[in-house]
Design a protein around this motif. Sequence first.
Motif, PDB file in Angstrom:
ATOM      1  N   TRP A 102      34.304  43.543  42.140  1.00  0.00           N
ATOM      2  CA  TRP A 102      34.959  44.581  41.342  1.00  0.00           C
ATOM      3  C   TRP A 102      36.235  45.064  42.035  1.00  0.00           C
ATOM      4  N   GLU A 103      36.167  45.299  43.328  1.00  0.00           N
ATOM      5  CA  GLU A 103      37.351  45.738  44.075  1.00  0.00           C
ATOM      6  C   GLU A 103      38.456  44.686  44.030  1.00  0.00           C
ATOM      7  N   ALA A 104      38.079  43.420  44.165  1.00  0.00           N
ATOM      8  CA  ALA A 104      39.066  42.331  44.103  1.00  0.00           C
ATOM      9  C   ALA A 104      39.699  42.270  42.712  1.00  0.00           C
ATOM     10  N   TYR A 105      38.894  42.478  41.678  1.00  0.00           N
ATOM     11  CA  TYR A 105      39.411  42.481  40.301  1.00  0.00           C
ATOM     12  C   TYR A 105      40.407  43.627  40.105  1.00  0.00           C
ATOM     13  N   LEU A 106      40.046  44.821  40.560  1.00  0.00           N
ATOM     14  CA  LEU A 106      40.951  45.973  40.425  1.00  0.00           C
ATOM     15  C   LEU A 106      42.255  45.737  41.176  1.00  0.00           C
ATOM     16  N   GLN A 107      42.177  45.099  42.331  1.00  0.00           N
ATOM     17  CA  GLN A 107      43.388  44.796  43.104  1.00  0.00           C
ATOM     18  C   GLN A 107      44.265  43.797  42.356  1.00  0.00           C
TER      19      GLN A 107
END
Length: 127
Positions: A102-107
């Motif tokens: 999820w964090e990678a997607y938001l980035q």
Amino acid sequence: MSQAPTDIKFRKQSQQLELTYANGEQFALNSEFLRVHSPSAEVRGHGAGQETLQTGKMHVQITELIPVGNYALQLVFSDGHDSGIYSWVYLRELCETKDAKWEAYLQKLHDAKASRDPDQQVVKFFG
């Protein structure tokens, strides 16, 4: 050890797919997360570097869950996407790596100046 969940529940109101495993572990994956991490070629491409960033999926809903043999689920989404087959192994991977994915997607959204919100559009002017 089998990767298959021992119990699967879908909470329509919260759009949460709840998975329980034989060892007692429980996970919940929401419809937006599942949609943007679809294992379909449309999302993942046909090889490394061919992924398509999914934008505007904040309000997408799961409209149907279809069992695929004894090894997977096919999810049908409100935006018409229905080509992803979520194997038990892939669902388990999503459960175990949810926060990092999820964090990678938001980035990636941030880097692309894109949005989760389908009503928000970014217009670039060149001049």
